[in-house]
Write a protein that holds these residues in place. Sequence first.
Motif, PDB file in Angstrom:
ATOM      1  N   PHE A 135     -15.982 -18.258  16.658  1.00  0.00           N
ATOM      2  CA  PHE A 135     -14.884 -18.363  15.686  1.00  0.00           C
ATOM      3  C   PHE A 135     -14.458 -16.961  15.293  1.00  0.00           C
ATOM      4  O   PHE A 135     -15.309 -16.138  14.931  1.00  0.00           O
ATOM      5  CB  PHE A 135     -15.360 -19.060  14.398  1.00  0.00           C
ATOM      6  N   ASP A 136     -13.163 -16.705  15.303  1.00  0.00           N
ATOM      7  CA  ASP A 136     -12.666 -15.437  14.787  1.00  0.00           C
ATOM      8  C   ASP A 136     -12.564 -15.567  13.268  1.00  0.00           C
ATOM      9  O   ASP A 136     -12.153 -16.613  12.758  1.00  0.00           O
ATOM     10  CB  ASP A 136     -11.305 -15.129  15.413  1.00  0.00           C
ATOM     11  N   LEU A 137     -12.969 -14.506  12.566  1.00  0.00           N
ATOM     12  CA  LEU A 137     -13.046 -14.591  11.103  1.00  0.00           C
ATOM     13  C   LEU A 137     -11.807 -13.989  10.429  1.00  0.00           C
ATOM     14  O   LEU A 137     -11.172 -13.086  10.970  1.00  0.00           O
ATOM     15  CB  LEU A 137     -14.315 -13.879  10.617  1.00  0.00           C
ATOM     16  N   LYS A 138     -11.511 -14.476   9.221  1.00  0.00           N
ATOM     17  CA  LYS A 138     -10.408 -13.921   8.428  1.00  0.00           C
ATOM     18  C   LYS A 138     -10.743 -12.463   8.100  1.00  0.00           C
ATOM     19  O   LYS A 138     -11.890 -12.151   7.762  1.00  0.00           O
ATOM     20  CB  LYS A 138     -10.243 -14.729   7.136  1.00  0.00           C
ATOM     21  N   LYS A 139      -9.747 -11.600   8.212  1.00  0.00           N
ATOM     22  CA  LYS A 139      -9.972 -10.155   8.005  1.00  0.00           C
ATOM     23  C   LYS A 139      -8.645  -9.492   7.676  1.00  0.00           C
ATOM     24  O   LYS A 139      -7.652 -10.204   7.458  1.00  0.00           O
ATOM     25  CB  LYS A 139     -10.603  -9.549   9.264  1.00  0.00           C
ATOM     26  N   ASP A 140      -8.630  -8.147   7.674  1.00  0.00           N
ATOM     27  CA  ASP A 140      -7.413  -7.378   7.441  1.00  0.00           C
ATOM     28  C   ASP A 140      -6.281  -7.927   8.339  1.00  0.00           C
ATOM     29  O   ASP A 140      -6.384  -7.883   9.567  1.00  0.00           O
ATOM     30  CB  ASP A 140      -7.713  -5.909   7.783  1.00  0.00           C
ATOM     31  N   PRO A 141      -5.189  -8.431   7.743  1.00  0.00           N
ATOM     32  CA  PRO A 141      -4.096  -8.996   8.549  1.00  0.00           C
ATOM     33  C   PRO A 141      -3.540  -8.023   9.582  1.00  0.00           C
ATOM     34  O   PRO A 141      -3.086  -8.439  10.651  1.00  0.00           O
ATOM     35  CB  PRO A 141      -3.025  -9.344   7.508  1.00  0.00           C
ATOM     36  N   TYR A 153       1.114 -13.849  11.146  1.00  0.00           N
ATOM     37  CA  TYR A 153      -0.226 -14.198  10.649  1.00  0.00           C
ATOM     38  C   TYR A 153      -0.124 -14.561   9.181  1.00  0.00           C
ATOM     39  O   TYR A 153       0.453 -13.808   8.396  1.00  0.00           O
ATOM     40  CB  TYR A 153      -1.218 -13.033  10.840  1.00  0.00           C
ATOM     41  N   ASN A 154      -0.682 -15.715   8.822  1.00  0.00           N
ATOM     42  CA  ASN A 154      -0.703 -16.166   7.429  1.00  0.00           C
ATOM     43  C   ASN A 154      -2.136 -16.022   6.909  1.00  0.00           C
ATOM     44  O   ASN A 154      -3.026 -16.780   7.310  1.00  0.00           O
ATOM     45  CB  ASN A 154      -0.251 -17.633   7.378  1.00  0.00           C
ATOM     46  N   PRO A 155      -2.373 -15.035   6.029  1.00  0.00           N
ATOM     47  CA  PRO A 155      -3.756 -14.786   5.597  1.00  0.00           C
ATOM     48  C   PRO A 155      -4.326 -15.901   4.724  1.00  0.00           C
ATOM     49  O   PRO A 155      -5.541 -15.961   4.515  1.00  0.00           O
ATOM     50  CB  PRO A 155      -3.666 -13.458   4.834  1.00  0.00           C
ATOM     51  N   VAL A 156      -3.475 -16.788   4.209  1.00  0.00           N
ATOM     52  CA  VAL A 156      -3.986 -17.908   3.407  1.00  0.00           C
ATOM     53  C   VAL A 156      -4.536 -18.990   4.342  1.00  0.00           C
ATOM     54  O   VAL A 156      -5.700 -19.376   4.263  1.00  0.00           O
ATOM     55  CB  VAL A 156      -2.883 -18.502   2.503  1.00  0.00           C
ATOM     56  N   SER A 157      -3.707 -19.441   5.274  1.00  0.00           N
ATOM     57  CA  SER A 157      -4.160 -20.514   6.172  1.00  0.00           C
ATOM     58  C   SER A 157      -5.065 -19.966   7.271  1.00  0.00           C
ATOM     59  O   SER A 157      -5.841 -20.704   7.871  1.00  0.00           O
ATOM     60  CB  SER A 157      -2.955 -21.200   6.813  1.00  0.00           C
ATOM     61  N   GLY A 158      -4.949 -18.668   7.575  1.00  0.00           N
ATOM     62  CA  GLY A 158      -5.732 -18.084   8.668  1.00  0.00           C
ATOM     63  C   GLY A 158      -5.117 -18.315  10.038  1.00  0.00           C
ATOM     64  O   GLY A 158      -5.763 -18.046  11.051  1.00  0.00           O
ATOM     65  N   ALA A 159      -3.867 -18.800  10.080  1.00  0.00           N
ATOM     66  CA  ALA A 159      -3.252 -19.088  11.379  1.00  0.00           C
ATOM     67  C   ALA A 159      -2.429 -17.900  11.881  1.00  0.00           C
ATOM     68  O   ALA A 159      -1.491 -17.468  11.212  1.00  0.00           O
ATOM     69  CB  ALA A 159      -2.348 -20.320  11.279  1.00  0.00           C
ATOM     70  N   ALA A 160      -2.809 -17.360  13.047  1.00  0.00           N
ATOM     71  CA  ALA A 160      -1.953 -16.414  13.770  1.00  0.00           C
ATOM     72  C   ALA A 160      -1.176 -17.275  14.762  1.00  0.00           C
ATOM     73  O   ALA A 160      -1.763 -18.124  15.439  1.00  0.00           O
ATOM     74  CB  ALA A 160      -2.783 -15.369  14.496  1.00  0.00           C
ATOM     75  N   GLN A 173      -6.447 -19.567  15.277  1.00  0.00           N
ATOM     76  CA  GLN A 173      -6.871 -19.844  13.910  1.00  0.00           C
ATOM     77  C   GLN A 173      -8.079 -18.982  13.521  1.00  0.00           C
ATOM     78  O   GLN A 173      -9.040 -18.887  14.275  1.00  0.00           O
ATOM     79  CB  GLN A 173      -7.228 -21.340  13.806  1.00  0.00           C
ATOM     80  N   LYS A 174      -8.009 -18.389  12.321  1.00  0.00           N
ATOM     81  CA  LYS A 174      -9.120 -17.588  11.780  1.00  0.00           C
ATOM     82  C   LYS A 174      -9.784 -18.372  10.661  1.00  0.00           C
ATOM     83  O   LYS A 174      -9.110 -19.129   9.936  1.00  0.00           O
ATOM     84  CB  LYS A 174      -8.612 -16.244  11.233  1.00  0.00           C
ATOM     85  N   TYR A 175     -11.093 -18.177  10.498  1.00  0.00           N
ATOM     86  CA  TYR A 175     -11.869 -18.959   9.524  1.00  0.00           C
ATOM     87  C   TYR A 175     -12.703 -18.049   8.637  1.00  0.00           C
ATOM     88  O   TYR A 175     -12.982 -16.899   8.988  1.00  0.00           O
ATOM     89  CB  TYR A 175     -12.823 -19.905  10.262  1.00  0.00           C
TER      90      TYR A 175
END
Length: 323
Positions: free
Chosen positions: A192-198, A242-249, A284-286
């Motif tokens: 899983f790719d993790l949420k990080k600096d957009p 990229y939406n840092p809230v939803s985590g979707a690129a 998707q980022k998680y």
Amino acid sequence: MTISQHSTLSAFAQDVVDGLSQSPRQLSSKWFYDDRGSELFKRIMASPEYYLTNAEAEIYRNAAASLLAHTGGQPFDLIELGAGDGTKTQLLIERFLAAGARFAYRPIDLSGRALSDLGKLIKLRWPKLDFNPIQADYFQALDRLGASTGSRLRLVLFPGANIGNFSPAEGVAMLQSVRKFLRPGDLLLTGFDLKKDPAVVLAAYNDAAGLTAAFNLNLLARINGELGGDFVLDCWRHWESYNPVSGAARSFLLPIKPQTVTLSKPGQTFRFRAWEPIEVEISQKYSLREIEGMADAAGYAFVHNYCDAREWFTDSLWRVPNP
Ligand SMILES: C[S@@+](CC[C@H](N)C(=O)[O-])C[C@H]1O[C@@H](n2cnc3c(N)ncnc32)[C@H](O)[C@@H]1O
């Protein structure tokens, strides 16, 4: 080595017609990987912006001994969903073999090119390794494996953040479906790719050399070649968000002016307005907490999140619980 093959052309044609008929229009990222697409993806993985590959390689190097401990020393089938060129998996294989593990390697991929390149490498490095690739969609391949792997433990790898190509709800459904092919005690390791600096995320899908743009545009070239399409590639542009809230690129292809595109094989015409997007990929980022929740929602027992030092990526180990 024999690669079990099945025709994907009609599924490809159907998917393309369905996706381009929707509003908003879509194409599935699973069709990116024809020969040229697989080659371009290798170059993306080697690009400085695409941090995912190095992060997961670091995790595989450090987690191999722990993963093996979770197999309890039993012989097992190492099944890989979407193996690609399998470079990172070789890091696990060499460590497993050095530790005396007994296992068969069964990579699954839609791309025949990726599997035959992988087969050549494996034969060269480990001629005695039980290597049995399957060229098919994940679920068709798992179905075929069902009968052939007997009662051995299964360690299923789903690497490279392929799970990110599904929305969170689709991802849970996908991993739930994988569980139906597994037995209590079997293990699933998902990248899983993790949420990080957009900015880091955006750059990974917008590399300076233009490799991701070429990779995405290659899907239109594939449609031209295989479905008799007449997309004018110079008129299409790649766009990443990229939406840092939803985590979707999300990756899009957009025409710079109105386009009428005919696909002669399925016999369909599509009219695009200028700048009307086709969505071609979600990545998707998680967060680590969201991943633990997914394990539960998909019916697995969460075991451990193996992370790289920067916590940019994780490989999450889950076990199929007793009923
Ligand atoms: C992003 S690449 C990752 C490759 C490799 N696992 C890695 O981590 O470097 C995705 C691979 O999954 C394969 N793939 C995508 N969707 C698939 C599907 N539905 N069934 C089988 N293979 C699929 C593609 O052909 C491609 O080789």
